[in-house]
Scaffold this motif. Structure first.
Motif, PDB file in Angstrom:
ATOM      1  N   VAL A 107       0.838  -1.194   0.000  1.00  0.00           N
ATOM      2  CA  VAL A 107       0.000   0.000   0.000  1.00  0.00           C
ATOM      3  C   VAL A 107       0.881   1.254   0.000  1.00  0.00           C
ATOM      4  N   ASP A 108       0.578   2.188  -0.874  1.00  0.00           N
ATOM      5  CA  ASP A 108       1.255   3.482  -0.880  1.00  0.00           C
ATOM      6  C   ASP A 108       0.476   4.387   0.070  1.00  0.00           C
TER       7      ASP A 108
ATOM      8  N   LEU B  61      -3.343  11.357   0.900  1.00  0.00           N
ATOM      9  CA  LEU B  61      -3.749  12.507   0.088  1.00  0.00           C
ATOM     10  C   LEU B  61      -5.119  12.270  -0.534  1.00  0.00           C
ATOM     11  N   ASN B  62      -5.353  11.056  -1.014  1.00  0.00           N
ATOM     12  CA  ASN B  62      -6.653  10.708  -1.594  1.00  0.00           C
ATOM     13  C   ASN B  62      -7.762  10.803  -0.549  1.00  0.00           C
ATOM     14  N   MET B  63      -7.466  10.372   0.689  1.00  0.00           N
ATOM     15  CA  MET B  63      -8.445  10.453   1.780  1.00  0.00           C
ATOM     16  C   MET B  63      -8.900  11.904   1.978  1.00  0.00           C
ATOM     17  N   VAL B  64      -7.951  12.817   2.027  1.00  0.00           N
ATOM     18  CA  VAL B  64      -8.297  14.223   2.252  1.00  0.00           C
ATOM     19  C   VAL B  64      -9.100  14.769   1.067  1.00  0.00           C
ATOM     20  N   ASP B  65      -8.673  14.434  -0.142  1.00  0.00           N
ATOM     21  CA  ASP B  65      -9.356  14.957  -1.326  1.00  0.00           C
ATOM     22  C   ASP B  65     -10.746  14.357  -1.524  1.00  0.00           C
ATOM     23  N   SER B  66     -10.923  13.069  -1.202  1.00  0.00           N
ATOM     24  CA  SER B  66     -12.200  12.419  -1.512  1.00  0.00           C
ATOM     25  C   SER B  66     -13.151  12.261  -0.326  1.00  0.00           C
TER      26      SER B  66
ATOM     27  N   MET C 291      -4.302  16.203   8.498  1.00  0.00           N
ATOM     28  CA  MET C 291      -4.719  14.901   7.981  1.00  0.00           C
ATOM     29  C   MET C 291      -3.885  14.464   6.780  1.00  0.00           C
ATOM     30  N   ARG C 292      -3.317  15.423   6.045  1.00  0.00           N
ATOM     31  CA  ARG C 292      -2.409  15.082   4.945  1.00  0.00           C
ATOM     32  C   ARG C 292      -1.051  14.594   5.481  1.00  0.00           C
ATOM     33  N   ALA C 293      -0.694  15.014   6.680  1.00  0.00           N
ATOM     34  CA  ALA C 293       0.642  14.736   7.208  1.00  0.00           C
ATOM     35  C   ALA C 293       0.723  13.532   8.151  1.00  0.00           C
ATOM     36  N   ILE C 294      -0.343  13.254   8.876  1.00  0.00           N
ATOM     37  CA  ILE C 294      -0.281  12.242   9.941  1.00  0.00           C
ATOM     38  C   ILE C 294      -0.460  10.836   9.380  1.00  0.00           C
ATOM     39  N   PRO C 295       0.489   9.938   9.667  1.00  0.00           N
ATOM     40  CA  PRO C 295       0.377   8.551   9.210  1.00  0.00           C
ATOM     41  C   PRO C 295      -0.635   7.776  10.050  1.00  0.00           C
TER      42      PRO C 295
ATOM     43  N   PRO D 206     -12.620   8.643   8.434  1.00  0.00           N
ATOM     44  CA  PRO D 206     -11.978   9.945   8.213  1.00  0.00           C
ATOM     45  C   PRO D 206     -12.962  11.106   8.072  1.00  0.00           C
ATOM     46  N   ARG D 207     -14.056  10.914   7.346  1.00  0.00           N
ATOM     47  CA  ARG D 207     -15.061  11.970   7.189  1.00  0.00           C
ATOM     48  C   ARG D 207     -15.604  12.405   8.536  1.00  0.00           C
TER      49      ARG D 207
END
Length: 189
Positions: free
Chosen positions: A2-3, A9-14, A30-34, A64-65
């Protein structure tokens, strides 16, 4: 393999931005935290799915939402004092956004009576927010929690104002109950 960076990034965008979460502190964190690092290794691949993911008995990371919308509802600001109740991801987002965070994730989920918080978040459903949680709010402080008695719960923001405690529903959600906060089962005909 898994990348996770691309998935984050996809999670934040979608899942986040498309659900009216415009708070840049929340989006950037949310873009930064693993998120995968907060889960057992065998569940890491689920970190960015549009679902809650259990990390311990009676505990799960909110979808996430849902966590993004709760954090957005808190109107966070750097320097504020926050409490994360069974909310490891919420705590990480708050810390990344510059808040001072205390975490409660053991058996006892009642904050110290001597502390007052600007922001409190819980990642799990409860029937009703405990009074000890709302009592821990500083003047102007906000509590973000999902209250659920039936199949669908309501995400709620409680605000401590000079005239008392205000309650505002912000969205529907169906997360699992936080361990120890399930509704009492009774006999019915």
């Amino acid at each position: 393999m898994v990348d996770f960076s691309a998935a984050r990034l996809n999670m934040v965008d979608s899942q986040v931005r498309t659900n009216d979460v415009t708070d840049l502190h929340v989006q950037d964190a949310m873009r930064a935290i693993p998120r995968e690092g907060l889960l057992p290794p065998e569940r890491a691949y689920l970190a960015y799915a549009d679902a809650e993911v259990p990390y311990a008995p009676g505990r799960a990371l909110l979808a996430p939402r849902d966590v993004a919308k709760l954090l957005h509802g808190l109107a966070i600001a750097p320097g504020h004092k926050a409490l994360a109740i069974a909310a490891p991801y919420g705590a990480a987002v708050l810390e990344h956004a510059g808040l001072r965070v205390e975490r409660l994730d053991g058996e006892e989920l009642i904050p110290s009576a001597t502390q007052a918080y600007d922001a409190i978040i819980c990642e799990g459903a409860v029937v009703k927010a405990p009074t000890a949680w709302t009592d821990a709010l500083a003047p102007g402080g906000r509590l973000a929690v999902i209250e659920r008695l039936g199949p669908v719960g309501k995400a709620v923001i409680y605000t401590q104002s000079p005239t008392g405690l205000a309650r505002r529903e912000i969205f529907d959600a169906t997360p699992s109950y936080l361990g120890g906060f399930e509704p009492e089962q009774g006999f019915a005909f």
